[in-house]
Motif scaffolding. Structure first.
Motif, PDB file in Angstrom:
ATOM      1  N   LEU A   1       3.107   2.596  13.011  1.00  0.00           N
ATOM      2  CA  LEU A   1       2.304   4.002  13.606  1.00  0.00           C
ATOM      3  C   LEU A   1       2.886   5.198  12.039  1.00  0.00           C
ATOM      4  O   LEU A   1       4.102   5.281  12.368  1.00  0.00           O
ATOM      5  N   HIS A   2       1.488   6.053  12.794  1.00  0.00           N
ATOM      6  CA  HIS A   2       2.157   7.494  12.062  1.00  0.00           C
ATOM      7  C   HIS A   2       2.194   8.705  14.092  1.00  0.00           C
ATOM      8  O   HIS A   2       1.665   8.342  14.734  1.00  0.00           O
ATOM      9  N   ALA A   3       3.778   8.277  14.163  1.00  0.00           N
ATOM     10  CA  ALA A   3       4.211   8.902  15.521  1.00  0.00           C
ATOM     11  C   ALA A   3       4.569   9.930  15.264  1.00  0.00           C
ATOM     12  O   ALA A   3       5.630  10.343  14.043  1.00  0.00           O
TER      13      ALA A   3
ATOM     14  N   ASP B   1       6.801   5.915  11.676  1.00  0.00           N
ATOM     15  CA  ASP B   1       6.312   6.871  10.496  1.00  0.00           C
ATOM     16  C   ASP B   1       6.271   8.573  10.198  1.00  0.00           C
ATOM     17  O   ASP B   1       5.597   8.882  11.044  1.00  0.00           O
ATOM     18  N   HIS B   2       6.312   9.632   9.580  1.00  0.00           N
ATOM     19  CA  HIS B   2       6.795  10.688   9.763  1.00  0.00           C
ATOM     20  C   HIS B   2       8.088  11.349  11.041  1.00  0.00           C
ATOM     21  O   HIS B   2       9.231  11.456  10.084  1.00  0.00           O
ATOM     22  N   LEU B   3       7.848  10.766  12.822  1.00  0.00           N
ATOM     23  CA  LEU B   3       8.439  11.068  13.713  1.00  0.00           C
ATOM     24  C   LEU B   3       8.929  13.096  13.069  1.00  0.00           C
ATOM     25  O   LEU B   3      10.356  13.268  13.855  1.00  0.00           O
TER      26      LEU B   3
ATOM     27  N   SER C   1       6.532   2.927   0.875  1.00  0.00           N
ATOM     28  CA  SER C   1       5.996   1.755   1.882  1.00  0.00           C
ATOM     29  C   SER C   1       5.172   2.824   2.442  1.00  0.00           C
ATOM     30  O   SER C   1       4.532   2.283   3.664  1.00  0.00           O
ATOM     31  N   HIS C   2       4.204   4.048   2.181  1.00  0.00           N
ATOM     32  CA  HIS C   2       3.394   4.542   2.962  1.00  0.00           C
ATOM     33  C   HIS C   2       2.866   5.531   2.180  1.00  0.00           C
ATOM     34  O   HIS C   2       3.007   6.696   1.873  1.00  0.00           O
ATOM     35  N   THR C   3       1.437   5.455   1.748  1.00  0.00           N
ATOM     36  CA  THR C   3       0.113   5.766   1.203  1.00  0.00           C
ATOM     37  C   THR C   3      -0.932   5.948   1.454  1.00  0.00           C
ATOM     38  O   THR C   3      -0.876   4.711   2.206  1.00  0.00           O
ATOM     39  N   HIS C   4      -1.812   6.356   1.264  1.00  0.00           N
ATOM     40  CA  HIS C   4      -3.406   6.537   1.479  1.00  0.00           C
ATOM     41  C   HIS C   4      -4.331   6.722   0.101  1.00  0.00           C
ATOM     42  O   HIS C   4      -3.943   7.990   0.018  1.00  0.00           O
ATOM     43  N   PHE C   5      -3.357   5.762  -0.680  1.00  0.00           N
ATOM     44  CA  PHE C   5      -3.418   6.016  -2.517  1.00  0.00           C
ATOM     45  C   PHE C   5      -5.328   5.914  -2.572  1.00  0.00           C
ATOM     46  O   PHE C   5      -5.624   6.434  -3.330  1.00  0.00           O
TER      47      PHE C   5
ATOM     48  N   THR D   1       6.152   7.736   0.433  1.00  0.00           N
ATOM     49  CA  THR D   1       5.087   9.541  -0.578  1.00  0.00           C
ATOM     50  C   THR D   1       3.918  10.092   0.248  1.00  0.00           C
ATOM     51  O   THR D   1       4.392  11.620   0.918  1.00  0.00           O
ATOM     52  N   ASP D   2       3.731   9.218   1.103  1.00  0.00           N
ATOM     53  CA  ASP D   2       2.361   9.040   1.618  1.00  0.00           C
ATOM     54  C   ASP D   2       1.625   9.605   1.144  1.00  0.00           C
ATOM     55  O   ASP D   2      -0.085  10.723   1.717  1.00  0.00           O
ATOM     56  N   PHE D   3       1.709   9.844   0.014  1.00  0.00           N
ATOM     57  CA  PHE D   3       0.779  10.190  -1.008  1.00  0.00           C
ATOM     58  C   PHE D   3      -1.136   9.865  -0.459  1.00  0.00           C
ATOM     59  O   PHE D   3      -1.436   8.683   0.288  1.00  0.00           O
TER      60      PHE D   3
ATOM     61  N   GLY E   1      -1.032   0.330   1.119  1.00  0.00           N
ATOM     62  CA  GLY E   1      -1.950   1.538   1.394  1.00  0.00           C
ATOM     63  C   GLY E   1      -2.744   1.017   2.329  1.00  0.00           C
ATOM     64  O   GLY E   1      -2.913   0.234   2.886  1.00  0.00           O
ATOM     65  N   LYS E   2      -3.283   2.565   2.813  1.00  0.00           N
ATOM     66  CA  LYS E   2      -3.335   2.508   4.285  1.00  0.00           C
ATOM     67  C   LYS E   2      -5.800   2.280   3.900  1.00  0.00           C
ATOM     68  O   LYS E   2      -5.788   3.816   3.085  1.00  0.00           O
ATOM     69  N   SER E   3      -6.213   1.894   4.610  1.00  0.00           N
ATOM     70  CA  SER E   3      -7.854   2.292   4.890  1.00  0.00           C
ATOM     71  C   SER E   3      -7.457   3.240   5.878  1.00  0.00           C
ATOM     72  O   SER E   3      -6.407   4.395   5.367  1.00  0.00           O
TER      73      SER E   3
HETATM   74 FE    FE Z   1       0.745   8.996   5.940  1.00  0.00          FE
END
Ligand code: FE
Ligand code: NIG
Length: 429
Positions: A255-257, A278-280, A85-89, A329-331, A154-156
């Motif tokens: 959020l990346h928080a 996310d992160h935290l 649920s969190h990647t930048h692929f 993963t935060d790939f 996937g994030k832009s």
């Molecule tokens: Fe990230």
């Protein structure tokens, strides 16, 4: 490929049953069925039970079994497909040299402040043609699928300009059409401050709000809006302004928080009713408490902490305080260049005090909730999408036990067998 399949004799059907994020103690409940079976009809789960129950049901029903593949899962555990649920692929270029610098002692934020880091990937992604992003995306999705991932966010955020942000989101829309893995797109235009906006972060937020976000919303290119809320990146006030407007346009907040420095990102996530924060790693007790009360999923990314040699987020504390944890993963090409689900299970269980059962909830139903999809994926319940993994072992306990190695033997997506380790070659599209 008709989406009709019957799985029988599974030593364990790990259903993860539910339609919302599991909080606190609920995360330990996997709702197992021994000697389990399930029927998937036209891509959706039609029946779940013991093999005896399902066979009895099939005998009396008028379903034509000729159109169904049957898989005997004797001595194998069956689980919902994993949700990353969190990647930048989707990105151009790589940053292997930065990894070497970090091994020699440079730190991630210093590299970023001297013009490397995310901005380095931004330059490469701006240069990449749409088709290059798509081709790389296919390879990356193939690798994820082979590890049991059936839905990926996937994030832009490697454009930071209008055209490249849109190009990344269009690449994801195309990949969603051509690949088995479902893709959930997130607009992360506020991922870093581009060099020409240094010191003018508010003006950059104005640019995103005026020139990029409306187009993203109008063409339905993203379901979420995310922001890197961090010291020397975007402040809480700037993040609030962006996410509030995005929500008005129909993009739900993420959020990346509190990743590197505690800035109050967790508190902001609770205030905005974000779907996840996310992160935290540095989140305050109060911020985590407010998130739990507001139903914000805490998405923890242990491979990033591992790769940056930072302390892990407080997974045990969050669950004990009644929060809902997802794992992902935060790939990405910088802070965490891995799509390894087995590594996530290893780190979460060995170093974050998360039990195997909780980690499985975190990679399935809670990860689905972090994408606002807990009603359609993330568990083996009747009516949900027929996405599942068959392990090569009889119990889910082998997932972290077979350390950092994939235990996934087969992957079923919408009722079709799309990956089979035993056949070596993969049935990828
Ligand atoms: Fe990230
Ligand atoms: O989630 N923290 C910001 N964004 C990414 C890293 C992206 C990159 O380094 O390219 C993250 O860790």
């Amino acid at each position: 490929m008709n989406g009709n399949i019957i799985i029988k004799n599974a030593s364990q059907l790990v259903t993860c049953s539910g339609s919302a994020a599991k909080k606190g103690k609920e995360m330990a409940e996997l709702h197992l069925i021994s000697d389990g079976a399930l029927v998937i009809k036209e891509g959706l789960i039609d029946a779940v039970g013991t093999t005896e129950e399902i066979e009895a049901q099939l005998e009396t029903s008028d379903t034509d079994l000729n159109g169904f593949d049957v898989i005997d899962a004797r001595n194998k555990a069956v689980l919902p497909g994993f949700v990353d649920s969190h990647t930048h692929f989707v990105f151009g270029g790589y940053r292997a040299e930065e990894f070497s610098w970090r091994l020699r002692g440079d730190n991630y934020m210093e590299i970023m402040s001297r013009g490397g880091g995310i901005v380095n990937s931004v330059n490469a992604t701006r240069r990449a043609a749409l088709d290059e992003l798509v081709q790389c995306g296919i390879q990356r999705l193939d690798a994820m699928l082979s590890l049991g991932v059936t839905t990926v966010e996937g994030k832009s955020g490697y454009g930071l300009d209008r055209d490249t942000e849109i190009k990344q989101l269009e690449a994801m829309a195309h990949l969603d059409q051509v690949h088995y893995v479902d893709i959930v797109p997130t607009f992360l235009g506020a991922h870093a401050v581009p060099p020409d906006y240094r010191g003018k972060e508010d003006a950059f937020i104005d640019f995103l709000l005026g020139d990029v976000l409306p187009e993203v919303a109008e063409h339905n290119l993203a379901q979420f809006c995310d922001v890197f809320c961090e010291k020397n990146v975007f402040s809480v006030a700037q993040s609030r302004r962006l996410l509030s407007r995005a929500a008005e346009l129909g993009l739900k907040p993420k959020l990346h928080a509190d990743e590197i420095v505690q800035t109050g990102g967790a508190e902001l996530a609770a205030e905005l009713g974000a779907v996840s924060a996310d992160h935290l790693l540095q989140a305050s007790d109060e911020g985590l408490r407010r998130m739990a009360a507001a139903g914000v999923v805490a998405t923890l990314l242990p491979a990033t902490a591992f790769s940056l040699k930072e302390p892990y987020a407080r997974g045990r504390h969050i669950i004990d305080a009644g929060g809902a944890v997802a794992l992902a993963t935060d790939f990405n090409p910088g802070s965490c260049f891995t799509e390894s689900i087995p590594l996530i299970f290893a780190l979460a269980t060995l170093y974050m005090g998360i039990t195997t059962e909780e980690a499985i909830s975190a990679m399935t139903i809670n990860a689905a909730a972090a994408l606002d999809r807990a009603d359609t994926i993330g568990s083996l319940d009747v009516g949900k999408q027929g996405d599942l993994v068959i392990l090569q072992y009889p119990s889910y306990q082998f997932i972290p036990y077979h350390l950092a190695v994939s235990t996934v033997e087969k992957v079923i997506k919408k009722g079709n067998l799309v990956f089979d380790k035993q056949k070596r070659g993969m049935t990828y599209c």
